[in-house]
Design a protein around this motif. Structure first.
Motif, PDB file in Angstrom:
ATOM      1  N   UNK A   1      63.404  17.259  51.099  1.00  0.00           N
ATOM      2  CA  UNK A   1      64.708  18.328  49.775  1.00  0.00           C
ATOM      3  C   UNK A   1      64.627  17.641  48.628  1.00  0.00           C
ATOM      4  N   UNK A   2      63.506  17.175  48.819  1.00  0.00           N
ATOM      5  CA  UNK A   2      63.170  17.213  46.668  1.00  0.00           C
ATOM      6  C   UNK A   2      61.844  17.223  46.445  1.00  0.00           C
TER       7      UNK A   2
ATOM      8  N   UNK B   1      57.332  20.677  54.703  1.00  0.00           N
ATOM      9  CA  UNK B   1      57.172  21.471  55.783  1.00  0.00           C
ATOM     10  C   UNK B   1      56.831  19.997  56.654  1.00  0.00           C
ATOM     11  N   UNK B   2      55.754  19.146  56.681  1.00  0.00           N
ATOM     12  CA  UNK B   2      55.502  17.581  57.334  1.00  0.00           C
ATOM     13  C   UNK B   2      56.121  17.043  56.780  1.00  0.00           C
ATOM     14  N   UNK B   3      56.818  16.659  55.709  1.00  0.00           N
ATOM     15  CA  UNK B   3      57.932  15.157  55.847  1.00  0.00           C
ATOM     16  C   UNK B   3      59.368  15.554  56.117  1.00  0.00           C
TER      17      UNK B   3
ATOM     18  N   UNK C   1      53.335  12.639  55.864  1.00  0.00           N
ATOM     19  CA  UNK C   1      54.344  11.970  55.085  1.00  0.00           C
ATOM     20  C   UNK C   1      53.403  10.503  55.649  1.00  0.00           C
ATOM     21  N   UNK C   2      53.467   9.840  55.765  1.00  0.00           N
ATOM     22  CA  UNK C   2      52.442   8.801  55.985  1.00  0.00           C
ATOM     23  C   UNK C   2      51.668   8.110  55.170  1.00  0.00           C
ATOM     24  N   UNK C   3      50.898   9.321  54.303  1.00  0.00           N
ATOM     25  CA  UNK C   3      50.416   8.994  52.872  1.00  0.00           C
ATOM     26  C   UNK C   3      51.844   8.321  51.778  1.00  0.00           C
ATOM     27  N   UNK C   4      52.365   9.528  51.638  1.00  0.00           N
ATOM     28  CA  UNK C   4      53.333   9.166  50.470  1.00  0.00           C
ATOM     29  C   UNK C   4      53.790   7.865  50.780  1.00  0.00           C
ATOM     30  N   UNK C   5      54.250   7.779  52.007  1.00  0.00           N
ATOM     31  CA  UNK C   5      55.366   6.005  52.149  1.00  0.00           C
ATOM     32  C   UNK C   5      54.181   4.897  52.263  1.00  0.00           C
ATOM     33  N   UNK C   6      52.845   5.124  52.102  1.00  0.00           N
ATOM     34  CA  UNK C   6      52.470   3.868  52.472  1.00  0.00           C
ATOM     35  C   UNK C   6      52.028   3.935  51.361  1.00  0.00           C
ATOM     36  N   UNK C   7      51.331   4.622  49.923  1.00  0.00           N
ATOM     37  CA  UNK C   7      51.119   4.605  49.051  1.00  0.00           C
ATOM     38  C   UNK C   7      53.061   3.510  48.114  1.00  0.00           C
ATOM     39  N   UNK C   8      54.095   4.126  48.755  1.00  0.00           N
ATOM     40  CA  UNK C   8      55.391   3.617  47.512  1.00  0.00           C
ATOM     41  C   UNK C   8      55.143   2.166  48.245  1.00  0.00           C
ATOM     42  N   UNK C   9      54.779   1.775  49.783  1.00  0.00           N
ATOM     43  CA  UNK C   9      54.443   0.777  49.671  1.00  0.00           C
ATOM     44  C   UNK C   9      53.712  -0.526  49.740  1.00  0.00           C
ATOM     45  N   UNK C  10      52.702   0.235  48.750  1.00  0.00           N
ATOM     46  CA  UNK C  10      51.674  -0.574  48.021  1.00  0.00           C
ATOM     47  C   UNK C  10      52.440  -0.578  46.742  1.00  0.00           C
TER      48      UNK C  10
END
Length: 361
Positions: A35-36, A9-11, A53-62
């Motif tokens: 959706x995944x 929901x947050x994503x 969501x920003x935490x998931x995207x920041x971890x991927x960015x790192x």
């Protein structure tokens, strides 16, 4: 552990309300992650209050930072990529994070998003100017404390009514720009050339040490990857801060607020600044801690209305985004004295990263 339904929901909400029209890459990735269940499930490693969501995207960015030659970096302007989101972006991202699922979960479970968005200084500068200085500034949730140096930055406000308004030191190393609009019935705020800060203290559960390479890299990763200008500004602000670092205190925003405030001399007007922090802190408890400081205090709030001003200025539905509207912040200035809110002002609506300030009547 955080529930999968909540993070999905947050994503989805992040993609629709925060990234839409602002970050094409993060809108694309967050919408598909919602959706995944495999990708969204990585975010359940974070405590609920940090699982955004920003935490998931920041971890991927790192992790992309650590492998800059991976094909995914072609879609990350922060790493020199020039590709826009296309049909290959999501499959590349999905494979990348799931192949590194253990490292993703480790970052997500041990880190928090520390957004050192220095452009937010443009949003709070006109409000801070309403408090007669020199002041003592205490930023709660300060991360590396870049907003504590807001008197050392240069400002350019672009207005329809008066052209460009300039403020700050003439030879400031860092220059910030912001569109300043007026809501119906509003008048242009007075923007003085300078504000005077005589003491600066930051309070954070984990203050960020800019001298530590891994910490610095994580702060860079928290910048949205398709906004390299934000990354450049962060680097310049970090250089300014290293030359004259503020006092940073490790502690809880509520339990340790009084101890941090005590580091500001009693003879200075105390201004407590929060900027996009109360989504992670119980707002009612924080306001109660402000009331209990035992000295007059100004609260300079840049938060979503529900997280911030609603605790002292209820019933202002005009300060909430409507259905389908993009998220926006609200700048408020509250004066507490003898435990009571003597003055409460909602001053402006803002774009979340400092792009636009809409002054209210």
């Amino acid at each position: 552990m955080t529930s999968l339904d909540l993070v999905r929901e947050r994503l989805a909400r992040f993609a629709e309300q925060e990234a839409h029209g602002v970050s094409p890459l993060y809108e694309h990735l967050a919408a598909r992650a919602a959706d995944d269940p495999d990708v969204a499930g990585l975010l359940t490693a974070a405590p609920e209050r940090f699982a955004h969501a920003t935490l998931l995207l920041a971890a991927a960015h790192r992790l992309v930072q650590a492998e800059p030659f991976h094909r995914l970096s072609d879609y990350y302007p922060s790493l020199g990529g020039t590709y826009g989101a296309d049909e290959h972006t999501w499959p590349l991202f999905r494979d990348f994070v799931l192949e590194r699922a253990d490292r993703m979960r480790e970052l997500i479970g041990s880190r928090t998003v520390q957004t050192n968005e220095v452009r937010r200084a443009t949003l709070v500068y006109p409000a801070l100017a309403k408090v007669k200085g020199p002041i003592g500034l205490l930023e709660v949730g300060c991360s590396a404390g870049l907003l504590l140096n807001l008197d050392r930055y240069g400002y350019r406000y672009q207005t329809q009514q008066a052209g460009q308004l300039a403020a700050g030191p003439a030879k400031a190393a860092l220059g910030l720009h912001c569109a300043l609009e007026l809501a119906p019935g509003a008048e242009l705020p007075k923007i003085p050339k300078t504000v005077k800060i005589a003491a600066r203290v930051g309070l954070d559960r984990a203050p960020a040490d800019l001298a530590d390479e891994d910490t610095y890299a994580w702060l860079e990763a928290c910048v949205w990857a398709d906004q390299p200008e934000r990354l450049r500004l962060f680097g310049v602000a970090a250089t300014v801060q290293r030359k004259s670092p503020p006092e940073l205190v490790a502690g809880d925003a509520v339990a340790d607020l009084a101890e941090a405030a005590a580091r500001v001399p009693e003879d200075l007007p105390l201004v407590v600044l929060t900027s996009s922090v109360l989504a992670y802190v119980p707002g009612e408890e924080f306001v109660a801690a402000l009331r209990d400081l035992g000295r007059p205090v100004w609260w300079l709030s840049h938060e979503g209305y529900a997280a911030g001003l609603a605790h002292v200025l209820p019933g202002r539905d005009d300060l909430r985004p409507g259905p389908g509207d993009p998220a926006f912040g609200v700048v408020g200035l509250v004066r507490f004295e003898d435990g009571e809110a003597r003055s409460v002002q909602a001053l402006a609506k803002t774009a979340p990263h400092g792009q636009r300030l809409v002054w209210l009547p």
